[in-house]
Structures are given as structure tokens and as C-alpha cells.
Design a protein around this motif. Structure first.
Motif, PDB file in Angstrom:
ATOM      1  N   SER A   9      18.630  67.047  88.655  1.00 28.39           N
ATOM      2  CA  SER A   9      17.798  68.225  88.395  1.00 28.39           C
ATOM      3  C   SER A   9      16.313  67.867  88.436  1.00 28.39           C
ATOM      4  CB  SER A   9      18.163  68.899  87.072  1.00 28.39           C
ATOM      5  OG  SER A   9      18.563  67.966  86.132  1.00 28.39           O
ATOM      6  N   VAL A  10      15.984  66.617  88.087  1.00 30.94           N
ATOM      7  CA  VAL A  10      14.582  66.206  88.236  1.00 30.94           C
ATOM      8  C   VAL A  10      14.172  66.325  89.706  1.00 30.94           C
ATOM      9  CG1 VAL A  10      12.994  64.253  88.121  1.00 30.94           C
ATOM     10  CG2 VAL A  10      14.508  64.711  86.224  1.00 30.94           C
ATOM     11  N   GLY A  11      15.066  65.924  90.591  1.00 31.53           N
ATOM     12  CA  GLY A  11      14.791  66.066  92.024  1.00 31.53           C
ATOM     13  C   GLY A  11      14.566  67.513  92.410  1.00 31.53           C
ATOM     14  N   VAL A  12      15.452  68.380  91.918  1.00 29.63           N
ATOM     15  CA  VAL A  12      15.304  69.804  92.243  1.00 29.63           C
ATOM     16  C   VAL A  12      13.982  70.325  91.700  1.00 29.63           C
ATOM     17  CG1 VAL A  12      16.266  72.091  91.866  1.00 29.63           C
ATOM     18  CG2 VAL A  12      17.783  70.166  92.283  1.00 29.63           C
ATOM     19  N   VAL A  13      13.680  69.935  90.455  1.00 35.35           N
ATOM     20  CA  VAL A  13      12.427  70.395  89.842  1.00 35.35           C
ATOM     21  C   VAL A  13      11.237  69.923  90.667  1.00 35.35           C
ATOM     22  CG1 VAL A  13      10.918  70.084  87.855  1.00 35.35           C
ATOM     23  CG2 VAL A  13      13.329  70.592  87.514  1.00 35.35           C
ATOM     24  N   ALA A  14      11.297  68.671  91.151  1.00 39.87           N
ATOM     25  CA  ALA A  14      10.182  68.143  91.946  1.00 39.87           C
ATOM     26  C   ALA A  14       9.956  69.010  93.180  1.00 39.87           C
ATOM     27  CB  ALA A  14      10.471  66.703  92.354  1.00 39.87           C
ATOM     28  N   ILE A  15      11.045  69.293  93.897  1.00 34.60           N
ATOM     29  CA  ILE A  15      10.885  70.091  95.118  1.00 34.60           C
ATOM     30  C   ILE A  15      10.393  71.495  94.781  1.00 34.60           C
ATOM     31  CG2 ILE A  15      12.140  71.180  96.998  1.00 34.60           C
ATOM     32  CD1 ILE A  15      13.713  68.734  97.306  1.00 34.60           C
ATOM     33  N   LEU A  16      11.032  72.068  93.756  1.00 30.72           N
ATOM     34  CA  LEU A  16      10.632  73.434  93.399  1.00 30.72           C
ATOM     35  C   LEU A  16       9.177  73.477  92.956  1.00 30.72           C
ATOM     36  CD1 LEU A  16      13.764  74.899  91.612  1.00 30.72           C
ATOM     37  CD2 LEU A  16      12.930  75.282  93.927  1.00 30.72           C
ATOM     38  N   VAL A  37       6.246  63.636  92.070  1.00 30.03           N
ATOM     39  CA  VAL A  37       6.761  64.814  92.774  1.00 30.03           C
ATOM     40  C   VAL A  37       7.195  64.444  94.192  1.00 30.03           C
ATOM     41  CG1 VAL A  37       6.238  67.129  93.588  1.00 30.03           C
ATOM     42  CG2 VAL A  37       5.360  66.373  91.396  1.00 30.03           C
ATOM     43  N   GLY A  38       6.339  63.702  94.893  1.00 28.85           N
ATOM     44  CA  GLY A  38       6.650  63.352  96.274  1.00 28.85           C
ATOM     45  C   GLY A  38       7.867  62.449  96.369  1.00 28.85           C
ATOM     46  N   LEU A  39       7.914  61.450  95.497  1.00 26.19           N
ATOM     47  CA  LEU A  39       9.013  60.490  95.546  1.00 26.19           C
ATOM     48  C   LEU A  39      10.330  61.166  95.190  1.00 26.19           C
ATOM     49  CD1 LEU A  39       9.460  57.578  96.159  1.00 26.19           C
ATOM     50  CD2 LEU A  39       9.092  57.025  93.763  1.00 26.19           C
ATOM     51  N   MET A  40      10.324  61.945  94.114  1.00 23.74           N
ATOM     52  CA  MET A  40      11.568  62.606  93.718  1.00 23.74           C
ATOM     53  C   MET A  40      12.011  63.614  94.775  1.00 23.74           C
ATOM     54  SD  MET A  40      12.925  61.268  91.191  1.00 23.74           S
ATOM     55  CE  MET A  40      14.288  62.410  91.005  1.00 23.74           C
ATOM     56  N   SER A  41      11.055  64.302  95.379  1.00 21.30           N
ATOM     57  CA  SER A  41      11.426  65.232  96.448  1.00 21.30           C
ATOM     58  C   SER A  41      12.090  64.468  97.584  1.00 21.30           C
ATOM     59  CB  SER A  41      10.205  65.960  97.004  1.00 21.30           C
ATOM     60  OG  SER A  41       9.504  66.576  95.988  1.00 21.30           O
ATOM     61  N   ALA A  42      11.482  63.337  97.948  1.00 23.29           N
ATOM     62  CA  ALA A  42      12.033  62.557  99.057  1.00 23.29           C
ATOM     63  C   ALA A  42      13.442  62.081  98.715  1.00 23.29           C
ATOM     64  CB  ALA A  42      11.130  61.367  99.359  1.00 23.29           C
ATOM     65  N   TYR A  82      15.565  63.381  96.582  1.00 24.13           N
ATOM     66  CA  TYR A  82      16.506  64.489  96.559  1.00 24.13           C
ATOM     67  C   TYR A  82      16.860  64.925  97.984  1.00 24.13           C
ATOM     68  CZ  TYR A  82      18.865  68.751  95.326  1.00 24.13           C
ATOM     69  OH  TYR A  82      19.824  69.717  95.205  1.00 24.13           O
ATOM     70  N   MET A  83      15.829  65.013  98.818  1.00 20.79           N
ATOM     71  CA  MET A  83      16.056  65.463 100.197  1.00 20.79           C
ATOM     72  C   MET A  83      16.989  64.515 100.930  1.00 20.79           C
ATOM     73  SD  MET A  83      13.984  68.004 101.254  1.00 20.79           S
ATOM     74  CE  MET A  83      12.410  68.696 100.874  1.00 20.79           C
ATOM     75  N   SER A  84      16.755  63.207 100.791  1.00 23.88           N
ATOM     76  CA  SER A  84      17.514  62.298 101.640  1.00 23.88           C
ATOM     77  C   SER A  84      18.864  61.939 101.033  1.00 23.88           C
ATOM     78  CB  SER A  84      16.697  61.034 101.929  1.00 23.88           C
ATOM     79  OG  SER A  84      16.359  60.409 100.730  1.00 23.88           O
ATOM     80  N   GLU A  85      19.019  62.053  99.697  1.00 24.06           N
ATOM     81  CA  GLU A  85      20.270  61.601  99.104  1.00 24.06           C
ATOM     82  C   GLU A  85      21.173  62.747  98.662  1.00 24.06           C
ATOM     83  OE1 GLU A  85      21.054  58.175  98.661  1.00 24.06           O
ATOM     84  OE2 GLU A  85      19.301  57.809  99.903  1.00 24.06           O
ATOM     85  N   TYR A  86      20.600  63.849  98.261  1.00 30.21           N
ATOM     86  CA  TYR A  86      21.423  64.902  97.688  1.00 30.21           C
ATOM     87  C   TYR A  86      21.499  66.161  98.542  1.00 30.21           C
ATOM     88  CZ  TYR A  86      21.696  62.507  93.161  1.00 30.21           C
ATOM     89  OH  TYR A  86      21.948  61.624  92.165  1.00 30.21           O
ATOM     90  N   ALA A  87      20.349  66.588  99.045  1.00 32.60           N
ATOM     91  CA  ALA A  87      20.256  67.947  99.580  1.00 32.60           C
ATOM     92  C   ALA A  87      21.220  68.162 100.738  1.00 32.60           C
ATOM     93  CB  ALA A  87      18.835  68.230 100.044  1.00 32.60           C
ATOM     94  N   ALA A  88      21.804  69.342 100.768  1.00 30.86           N
ATOM     95  CA  ALA A  88      22.655  69.717 101.882  1.00 30.86           C
ATOM     96  C   ALA A  88      21.774  69.912 103.105  1.00 30.86           C
ATOM     97  CB  ALA A  88      23.401  71.011 101.554  1.00 30.86           C
TER      98      ALA A  88
END
Lengths: 434, 460, 269
Positions: A34-41, B249-254, B256-262
Motif C-alpha cells: 500500500s505504500v507503493g500505491v500511496v506513492a503512485i497516487l 515517492v519516486g523509488l516506491m512508485s518504481a 510498485y510499477m515494476s514488481e506489483y502493478a498489473a
């Protein structure tokens, strides 16, 4: 050594142990995800806030308040001798006509100070508007015309609700002004109309007369120079490095250089432009030519890197095929490799151009930041560029410039959007899998 | 405009040369082009190159030096009382001359000497153009004539033309090097002139920055002070705030995008994030100055804090937003480079996905991530418009992010915008700052690129 | 000669009477719309080495990855049917993949030690599962696993060196040590020697022979000699189907199926 643990613990006990930790581990998993989702959002939210705040500030600038005046083109004021001479016509006191018409609308205003406030309802641009009308059609002299002139920026802001009236009468907008505005509204003599001036005029100190056209033309000339220089140079460099260059120190140096240049702050390119193009070669300040040169040096690395990637993606079999039928290496490249790599190179160039269009800092250094009213007509004219215009307006104290700055930003972003969309379409259309 | 016409003429002459060459070769073998060494087009190109290239070269050289030559000629012909002026005043006088010549200033009430100089300038300009025309055209025609005579059916025209093209390409590829040299030299020379006036150590270690030079000699604080430490701390503070926003923010987005996101989420979210990178910095600057800064100020005063309207916090936050896609796309690349086999190994012993990421993927990608963060820092340090519009002008030596601080880039812009005298310490200081900025970002870039490259080699 | 459609039916002894560790029934695996494993039913015996052989792309690796649900990590991969390990269907919804993988170790084609020290590599599994309560216990597990993998004597002085600094064969044994550090019941090996030289291969094969006493092992291999050397049972796969399965000796000496015979004698594959 005690190895009993390994041997003795039976598997059921071990599994229980693992199971005991599972809940916590899955919780960590959930939190992390969810931290990842929060980051993107949150990143997307910031983007949304940016867009909303700018459109929210800027959309009102596409409309402008106009005031209806009944102007008598009094011959005695314009051309007392009835000479019809253009010189005389252009020097006539059109401001007086505007004032007179305003006075006639509100005959009760007598005090000098109030009169001044009354006159300031209409933009000083009304003067030019009347003059242009008369110059274009001298037969208007002696007639009475009903015309719409832009209101002063303070009036405009008040009507749009961006500034509040000051009850004590000490501010810019006084109670009697509000009264006049309301009266005009009731009479239908005050209207919001499309702000054409914003798209057709150059810069101006008066917000209601300021437009972006000069900056757009300046940007166009600057980008034209950039494109004409950087595309051939970038493609030639990429082709050389990718297809012909021997693997040696010299080539390595060029490569390292290109990669580093891609990361040099843009303002340093501005310093280069100032020291070399302006002071050493003596090119004119504020000229799109110099801006184009500086931006060329800045965008070259982008174009080169993109073009090389595009050339790399052309399979060697194409080259071998061409060489196999007896083409020289140069012919193989120009006739077969280049056409295949061209869409990729064009995409890279468009993206580089989009970046150049948004670039501000280096242009400040070479003097493209001056207040320029005229629309430039060539690459050696004094000019400014769209992002610089935004910077200049953002610095202006008038409240009316805030919405115009936002409007200019919306227009700039629209240009960028179009360019990037073209790049995406181009990439999609010519995407090829070998 | 005249120059454009001239260039067009050169191009036209070259095309004429092309056709002449082609026709002549074809005729010389009576249409039997098999006996030629190369295709007729190459003979045409050979002529066209001879006709056009030297002429263009002459043209460019002429253009590069014309204005400085004319300037010095005009100035050397000015009456003595002008010649004795100090250099900066002289350049102002020359500016007047240029303005009069271009009609920007009307002719009335102008010094007779200046008018003469203007005449002189105009004469020089027209003779200059005439001379240029003559030289370029004769070079053009000479090339045409000589090369037309040279072509013979058995001449290896293709090889020569290809060699010429290759040479041109090599020239193009050296532009990158010349750009770097140009940057180094231009910044360095002016910086050295600056250090002749202000001691190097005063600049590097000085704690005080107030470059306002006195207009009159007897004014207080006439010298101005040029210590760059407050600028350095300001730059670092704003960059640090930016990184505090951008890295998590950038690291967590990356990740999430590369490991989790559909796949579907990724194809939408990634380009949308990239939009942040495509927005011009001037837009961010406006956003920082007009939306974020007032918001923070208000929020601060609600909390009972005194926040400057040009706080480092506002500029840093917005800069962080700008850098998010930079960090995320670079980290995305390095995370993708971690081999799948490592993930498999970790999942294979029963690690959850987050454990795999935290304990295996991120540590394995760490050098690459550090490299991309360094690149992002270099971007933050060199960023100009956001700080110019949202950060302060006064050089405060403070660690309080709610106060206004200033940066290298802000000072460069303020020192160089508007009319400057090119010799004052104030102007030269901008170049010294530019030198520091260039060196800082260069070191960061080189280290970062080196780290990233080493990292990539590890998994190749 | 048999008719072609008949020839893809499993021959030999797919179903065992006793000593069953894993029984698979009607397993199908799909990648999107492509079927990689077709209606496969087979038993795996406990404390034995079972070799999966067959030409490339026959589905043997895919099938192997079903046993610890590694296929879950691949998008659009679907598994149907039952795989029962110790009376539990591992594709049951109640089964936790993390827990399952803690019971089943896996060794991969290419040695893939983490870019950490040798010690950290082996300690990784026990650590995340919380198997050791203190440093001494963890040391025990690490040293014990390294010993079992026959690597301890070679690396005992360099436990803090990075795992990637070892030779290929040592790396693979390190990976085996990592796999057995959580004391799995079953070890899956996906062509563990394909990236190694003959000497290193020999060592790994010896190790497999040793491990067989305590673990059930399934090994996918390209080399028929290797299958013959290390395994007790061999299963031959072809085009996503199981063609023949039985005692290794029987398969190699007297194969029933024509395809098996062709493959073993090197006529294709």
C-alpha cells in the motif's frame, strides 16, 4: 558442534514456527504494497493539483470584460481643418473621445478625482482602437458609433470576482466605481467577450492589451533555428558514431562527452551562449538566432542518443543484405538503414524540440527576457519566447497578469501535448518488431 | 535577410553544378554509363560539394568575425574623446551607434561625431556585405570550374564523395566536444578575471554574499562581498528537500510499477507520471510561487510558525515533484536489470514478495539506485526556474527551511539579467558561480554514470 | 507401430502402490491459451531421486515449477488438476504458497546466489521464516546446511566473502545449501548442472546421491547420462505429455515406448 537442532526438530514443529510468523509477514507485505500505491497516487495527485490550480487560475483569461461606448467622432476634435491628412488623423485626441463618451454616460460625475476614476474604466487601448477605426475609414468622422472597448484590468478583475471592492475607498477600486460598473451592467453596456487580444497581441504593460502572439512567434523562430541545426547535426553524429566510427579513445571521448552534456544544467548553456555567441562572436542580443543556437547545443545530446538507439534497433541483417548485393557501406546506410531508423529519429527530435520549447533559463542569459511589444519578423529581430513570457508575466504585480500567466501556461502545455502526441503516434505507427 | 539570399544562391549554384556534372559525365561516355567508375549522380555530387562546401565555410567564418571586426574598426575611428572612455562606457556608446543605425533612435539631437560613426558603420556594413558576396560567389564559381574540369569517366567519384560525407559526419560528431570545451573555456576565463578582483579563498570560504556594487565610489559597502557559502547551503538545502520528496515517492512508485502493478495499470500510470517530467520548469516555478508558497505560509501561520513567503520549503517541495519521474524512471530501469533468477531464488525459499524486494532486489539494485539519485541531485542543483521564481534573493545562512534562502542558479540569473557591464565583479561573479555549478554537476554526473555503468556490467 | 493418438498415453508405472510422496492427477498447465502440460497423472516416490527428461520445450521444467507453485509468479499461467503432497492438495485455496515453499526447496538452472556474503546467502531462508531465535542457532543452521551441501570445508574461512566470488560449481552447491537451510521435505532441481563443467557436475551428482537419504528429490535434466547416474525413477516427457515413467534402469535399458527409445538412443531431442 551442536547440530541437534537441524536433525531433531521434527517438521511439524518447524512448520508451526513458520506459521506463527506468517501473520506478521503478510501484514508487512500489505503495508509495503500500500505504500507503493500511496506513492503512485500521491505523485498523480500532485500532477492533478498542478493542472487544476493552473486551469482554475487561467480559464477566465480567455474572456475579457468589454464596455460599450457611444462615441461621437467629433470632426472638430479629430480633424478641425478637414484636411483628411493621415498625419493629422493619427495625432488626434482619441482619448478625449473616449473620455467624453464616458462623461456622457455618467453626467452626474463632476469632481475631478471622480472623473479620473471614471476615465480609468476603459482600457487605454480604446485610444488605439478608435484611431485604427478612423484611419481605416475616415468617413466615420462626424458619425456616432456604438463600439465595444476592453475594460481596464481592474474592472475586469472585479467583474470576474478576482478582487474585492474596498469598502473604505482607499484601495484601487472605489465604491463609486462599483456603482458605475453595476449601472453599466444593468444597461447591458458591460459584457464578457472572447479575449482575442490574448492570441493576437504582443506583450504590453496593460494586462488587457497583453497577448502571447509575439512570444509564440519568437518561440517559433527559435525552434526553427534549433530544428534546422540540431536535426541534421544530430543525425549525422548518430550515424557516424553508430555506423562508421572505429572503436577508439576518440570515439569514447565523444560518447562520454555527449552523455555528460545531456546532464549539464541548462543555465550553463546560457552562460556559454552569453560568453561565446554574444560577447565573442558579437551576435545580437535577444535574437531567436542565438536562442536557437544555444538550444541546439542543449538538444543535440537528446537527439543523438535517441537516433543512436533507433539505429541500433535496425537489425544487422539489413546492412548485410545491402552490402551483400554490392552496395558500399555509405549506400547501405543511406538507402536502407536510415529510412528504417527515421521514425525513431524523428520521435527523438520531436521530444527534444518539446523540451527546447519549454526551456527558459538559457534564454534569460542571452537577453530574450526583454520587454518586447512588436511581433518579431525574423531570426535576428529582438524577441522573447513563450516560457520566458510566462516568467515575465508571473513577475508582474498586476492581479490580471496571474490569470494571463496561467492562460499562457495552458497554451504552452497544449503545444507540448500536441508535440508529444505526435511523437507517440509516430512511434506507435512505425513500431516494428524484427 | 541578405544572408539568407546569399545562402540560397550558394545552394542553387550547387544544384546547377550537380546537374552539369551529371550531364557532362553522361555525355562524355555517350550515355553508356557502364563504362563509368561510379553512377553519374556521384559525379554531380562531386561538383556540388566543390561548389557549395568551401563557399559555405567561408560564409560561416565571415559571419562569425564580421561584427567584431566592424566594431573594432568603428571604435578605432571614433574621435579621441570617445576613445579615452573606459571600456564599459565605450560599449554603451557603441550600442547607441547600433541603435541609431537600426533606426531605433531617431536621428534628431545626436552628437555629430556619433552620426559620423553611424555612417561609418553603415558604410562598413554594406562594403562588408559586398565583399562577402564577391568572395563567396567567386569561391563558389572557382570550385565549380575546377571540379568540372577534373571529372573524368574513370575517376572514383563515389569514393571521393563518400569520403567527404564521412569527413562532414566526423566534424558533426566533434560538436559535442567543442560544446564542452566552449563551456569550460567561457566559464573559466570569466571566472579567472573574477578571481583577479576577488580572492579565490574569499569566494570559496566567504560566509557573506551581497554582490551589490556601489554606483558611486564613496558609497557604504562599496566593495560588495562575494562569499559563496550561503549560496552553497541554500542550494543544498533546497536540493535536500527536493530529494526528500522525490526519492521516497519516486523509488516506491518504481518498485510498485515494476514488481506489483498489473500490465494495465502500468501502461496507464507510467506515461502519466512521465508527464511530470515533460512540464516546463517555468510552470513549476509559477506553481511554487503562486500556489504552494502561499499555502505553506498560511498553513505555517495557522500553526503559529513564521514562514517566509519565499521559503526554501516551497521551492524544494515543487522541485521534488518535478524530480519524481526522473528518480522513478531511472530506478525502474535498474530494478528491471536485477535478474529474475534472484527473485525466483528468494521466492523459492518461501519469502514473500515484499521480503524479496526489501532483502534481495533493492540491495542488489542499490548501486544503480544510488547512481540515479546522484543524477537526480545534479538535476536539482542545476535547476533554475523554480528557484528563480519561488526562492529568495537574499543570501541567508540558515538551516531553517521556512526561511528564504538563495541558490547558485538564482544568483547567476539575477546578476546577468538586464544590462550589464561586462567587466564588473558583479557580472563576472555569475561566471564564477557558473563554474562552481558546472564542476559540481559534472562530478555528480561522472560519478553517477560510472556507478550505473559498473552496475549494469555486473548483470550483463 | 502404435497409432499416433494412442502413443501419447503414459506407459510404464505412473501410479505407485506405496512410498508415495506426491501424487499428481490430471494436471493441466496453460500459458494464456497455450497448453503446456496436458492431463498429466504421476506419483513421485519418497526419498528417491526422480528424473524428468525429454526434449526442450516438452514441459518438464513447467511441471517442476508446479510443485512449489512458482508458476504463480508468472502472469496468465493457470494450473488445474490436483497435486497432492502428504495428503494435501497444494492447489487448494487454503494452502499458503509461502508455507509451501518453505517445505520445498528449489535449485535453479544457473547458480543464482544473492549478492551477499556466503553466510547471508544460507541464513536468508531461516531468517525470513524466523527459524532461529538467536545467533548461535542461526550459525548452527548455516554451518549444518553448508556441511550437508558439501561446501563447508571449502568456504569455512571465507563465510563473509560474497557468494558471487565462488566458482560456478561452488555457487551451485551454495544454492543447494540455501535450499536445504529451511529443511525442506522435497528438493526441486531444474537442470542444476547445465551451466557447470564436468568436475563440478560430478560433485553435485555425488551430493544428490547423499541428499537422497533425507530428501525427496526431483531433478530436471537434459543429460540422459546424468539421469541414469543419479535417479531411481525416470519420467520421459514429450510435447507437454508424460510418455513413459518407470525405474531408471528399465527406461534406459528397455523402454516400452517408441518415442522414449528414439530419444534415449539419440534419434531426436
Amino acid at each position: 558442534m551442536n547440530k541437534s537442532y537441524l536433525r531433531d526438530e521434527n517438521s511439524a514443529a518447524r512448520l508451526l514456527r513458520i506459521k506463527a510468523g506468517l501473520r506478521r509477514r503478510y501484514l508487512v507485505e500489505k503495508v509495503f504494497k500500500s505504500v507503493g500505491v500511496v506513492a503512485i497516487l500521491s505523485a498523480l495527485a500532485m500532477l492533478a493539483v498542478l493542472f487544476i490550480s493552473i486551469t482554475g487560475k487561467g480559464y477566465s483569461a480567455f474572456q475579457q470584460t468589454f464596455i460599450r461606448l457611444d462615441v461621437k467622432f467629433d470632426p472638430s476634435l479629430i480633424d478641425p481643418d478637414q484636411s483628411g491628412d493621415a498625419e493629422v488623423l493619427s495625432r488626434a485626441d482619441y482619448g478625449g473621445l473616449v473620455k467624453k463618451s464616458l462623461r456622457e454616460m455618467f453626467p452626474e460625475v463632476k469632481q475631478r478625482r471622480q472623473k479620473k476614476d471614471l476615465y480609468s474604466l476603459a482600457s487605454s487601448g480604446a485610444f488605439f482602437q478608435l484611431r485604427e477605426m478612423v484611419m481605416a475609414d475616415p468617413d466615420l468622422i462626424g458619425t456616432e458609433q456604438r463600439i465595444w472597448v476592453p475594460a481596464d484590468d481592474d474592472v475586469d478583475m472585479l467583474v470576474k470576482g478576482h478582487i474585492q471592492a474596498d469598502s473604505e475607498g482607499s484601495g484601487r477600486i472605489k465604491p463609486h466605481t462599483i456603482h458605475w460598473i453595476n449601472t453599466l451592467k444593468e444597461q447591458g453596456a458591460l459584457e464578457m467577450r472572447f479575449n482575442r487580444v490574448l492570441f493576437t497581441n504582443g506583450d504590453s504593460r496593460e494586462p488587457e492589451l497583453a497577448g502571447i502572439w509575439g512570444a509564440v512567434v519568437g518561440s517559433f523562430y527559435t525552434l526553427l533555428v534549433t530544428l534546422l541545426l540540431s536535426f541534421p547535426l544530430g543525425v549525422a553524429t548518430a550515424v557516424y558514431l553508430e555506423e562508421f566510427a572505429p572503436q577508439n579513445i576518440w570515439t569514447d571521448i565523444i560518447e562520454v562527452n555527449i552523455n555528460n552534456l545531456a546532464a549539464v544544467p541548462s543555465i550553463v548553456f546560457g552562460l556559454l551562449g552569453l560568453a561565446v555567441f554574444l560577447n565573442f562572436f558579437g551576435l545580437p542580443r535577444s535574437a531567436p538566432m542565438v536562442g536557437g543556437l544555444v538550444l541546439t547545443l542543449m538538444t543535440l545530446p537528446t537527439i543523438i542518443i535517441a537516433s543512436r538507439a533507433s539505429l541500433k534497433s535496425v537489425p544487422p541483417s539489413i546492412r548485410e543484405g545491402a552490402l551483400g548485393v554490392g552496395a558500399s557501406k555509405m549506400q547501405a546506410v543511406t538507402d536502407h538503414v536510415l529510412p528504417l531508423a527515421m521514425p525513431g529519429m524523428l520521435t527523438g527530435t520531436i521530444i527534444g524540440m518539446a523540451r527546447a520549447l519549454g526551456e527558459t533559463a538559457p534564454l534569460l542569459m542571452i537577453g530574450m527576457v526583454a520587454f518586447i511589444v512588436d511581433i518579431p519578423t525574423g531570426i535576428f529581430d529582438k524577441a522573447t519566447a513563450l516560457p520566458v513570457q510566462i516568467y515575465l508575466w508571473a513577475d508582474s504585480p498586476e492581479r490580471a497578469f496571474v490569470e494571463r500567466t496561467s492562460a499562457a501556461i495552458i497554451i504552452l502545455l497544449a503545444f507540448l501535448l500536441v508535440m508529444n502526441a505526435v511523437a507517440v503516434v509516430l512511434r506507435k505507427k512505425f513500431e516494428r518488431r524484427w | 535577410m541578405n544572408n539568407l539570399v546569399l545562402l540560397t544562391v550558394i545552394i542553387l549554384l550547387s544544384s546547377v553544378g550537380y546537374f552539369l556534372g551529371k550531364r557532362r559525365t553522361e555525355k562524355s561516355v555517350k550515355g553508356n554509363i557502364r563504362t563509368l567508375h561510379s553512377l553519374p549522380g556521384y559525379y554531380g555530387l562531386y561538383i556540388a560539394f566543390w561548389c557549395g562546401l568551401p563557399a559555405v565555410l567561408v560564409f560561416l567564418l565571415w559571419m562569425a568575425f564580421q561584427s567584431s571586426v566592424i566594431t573594432s574598426l568603428v571604435i578605432s575611428d571614433l574621435p579621441r574623446e570617445f576613445q579615452s572612455l573606459p571600456e564599459d562606457r565605450l560599449s554603451l556608446v557603441f550600442n547607441d551607434i547600433l541603435n541609431i543605425a537600426s533606426g531605433a533612435i531617431s536621428h534628431e539631437q545626436i552628437d555629430q561625431a556619433l552620426l559620423e560613426a553611424v555612417d561609418h558603420y553603415n558604410r562598413l556594413k554594406s562594403t562588408g556585405f559586398a565583399a562577402l558576396l564577391a568572395v563567396v560567389l567567386s569561391v563558389c564559381l572557382a570550385g565549380l570550374g575546377i571540379s568540372l574540369r577534373k571529372i573524368k569517366p574513370d575517376m572514383p567519384a563515389r569514393a571521393i564523395v563518400e569520403r567527404a560525407i564521412r569527413l562532414l559526419m566526423i566534424l558533426c560528431s566533434t560538436i559535442a566536444i567543442f560544446t564542452t570545451i566552449g563551456i569550460v573555456l567561457s566559464v573559466l576565463f570569466e571566472a579567472i578575471r573574477f578571481f583577479q578582483q576577488i580572492a579565490f579563498t574569499d569566494f570559496i570560504f566567504g560566509m557573506h554574499w551581497s554582490p551589490q556594487m556601489a554606483i558611486r565610489e564613496d558609497q557604504v559597502g562599496a566593495a560588495g562581498s562575494f562569499g559563496m557559502i550561503p549560496l552553497l547551503t541554500g542550494t543544498l538545502m533546497i536540493s535536500a528537500i527536493a530529494m526528500l520528496v522525490a526519492v521516497p515517492v519516486g523509488l516506491m512508485s518504481a518498485i510498485y510499477m515494476s514488481e506489483y502493478a498489473a500490465e494495465r495499470v502500468r501502461t496507464v500510470a507510467k506515461p502519466v507520471l512521465e508527464i511530470l517530467a515533460g512540464i516546463p520548469t517555468v510552470v513549476y516555478g509559477f506553481f511554487a510561487a503562486l500556489t504552494v508558497a502561499p499555502f505553506i505560509r498560511e498553513f505555517g501561520s495557522d500553526m503559529g510558525l513564521d514562514v517566509s513567503s519565499e521559503s526554501a520549503l516551497a521551492a524544494g517541495l515543487v522541485m521534488g515533484i518535478m524530480i519524481i519521474p526522473f528518480v522513478s524512471s531511472l530506478s525502474d530501469d535498474v530494478i528491471k536489470a536485477v535478474p529474475q533468477s534472484l527473485r525466483d531464488a528468494s521466492l523459492g525459499v518461501g519469502a514473500t514478495q515484499s521480503e524479496t524486494i526489501i532483502r534481495v532486489v533493492v540491495p542488489a539494485a542499490l548501486p544503480g539506485i544510488v547512481g540515479s539519485i546522484l543524477l537526480a541531485v545534479s538535476r536539482a542543483v542545476g535547476e533554475t526556474m523554480i528557484v528563480v521564481m519561488a526562492a529568495g534573493l537574499t543570501a541567508n545562512l540558515t538551516a531553517n527551511p521556512l526561511q528564504a534562502v538563495t541558490t547558485f542558479t538564482v544568483q547567476i540569473v539575477t546578476l546577468l539579467i538586464g544590462d550589464q557591464e561586462f567587466d564588473s565583479a558583479k557580472t563576472l561573479a555569475a561566471f564564477a558561480l557558473g563554474l562552481v555549478l558546472f564542476v559540481m554537476t559534472l562530478v555528480l554526473n561522472i560519478v553517477a554514470l560510472y556507478v550505473v555503468r559498473r552496475y549494469r556490467e555486473q548483470y550483463e | 507401430m502404435r497409432a499416433p493418438e494412442e502413443s501419447l498415453k503414459t506407459v510404464g508405472t505412473p501410479i505407485l502402490e506405496k512410498n508415495v510422496k506426491i501424487s499428481c492427477r490430471d494436471v493441466n498447465v496453460y500459458y494464456g491459451t497455450k497448453q503446456a502440460i496436458k492431463d498429466l497423472s504421476v506419483d513421485i516416490a519418497e526419498r528417491e531421486v526422480t528424473a524428468f527428461i525429454g526434449p526442450s520445450g516438452c514441459g518438464k521444467s513447467t511441471f517442476l515449477r508446479c510443485f512449489n507453485r512458482m508458476n504463480d509468479t508468472i502472469k496468465d499461467c493457470k494450473v488445474t488438476g490436483e497435486i497432492i503432497i502428504d495428503d494435501e492438495n497444494i492447489y487448494d485455496k487454503k494452502i499458503d504458497a509461502v508455507l509451501l515453499r518453505a517445505r520445498i526447496g528449489m535449485v535453479f538452472q544457473k547458480p543464482n546466489p544473492f549478492p551477499k556474503s556466503i553466510y547471508q546467502n544460507v541464513a536468508y531462508g531461516p531468517r525470513i521464516h524466523g527459524l532461529a531465535t538467536n545467533k548461535a542457532e542461526l550459525d548452527d543452521i548455516v554451518i549444518g546446511s553448508l556441511e550437508k551441501a558439501g561446501l563447508f570445508n571449502e568456504v569455512k574461512d571465507q563465510l563473509e566473502h560474497p557468494g558471487t566470488s565462488l566458482s560456478g560449481g561452488q555457487q551451485q552447491r551454495l544454492c543447494i545449501a540455501r535450499a536445504i537451510s529451511v529443511q525442506p521435505e522435497l528438493i526441486l532441481m531444474d537442470e542444476p548442472c547445465s551451466a557447470l563443467d564436468p568436475i563440478a557436475t560430478g560433485k553435485i551428482e555425488e551430493l544428490i546421491n547423499e541428499l537422497r537419504k533425507n530428501y525427496t528429490i526431483i531433478i530436471v535434466t537434459h543429460s540422459m547420462q546424468q539421469a541414469a547416474r543419479v535417479s531411481q525413477r525416470t519420467a520421459f516427457f514429450h510435447l507437454g505429455g508424460l510418455i513413459e515413467v518407470g525405474d531408471t534402469k528399465k527406461i534406459f535399458v528397455n523402454p516400452e515406448h517408441r518415442l522414449t527409445q528414439d530419444y534415449i538412443t539419440g534419434r531426436y531431442g
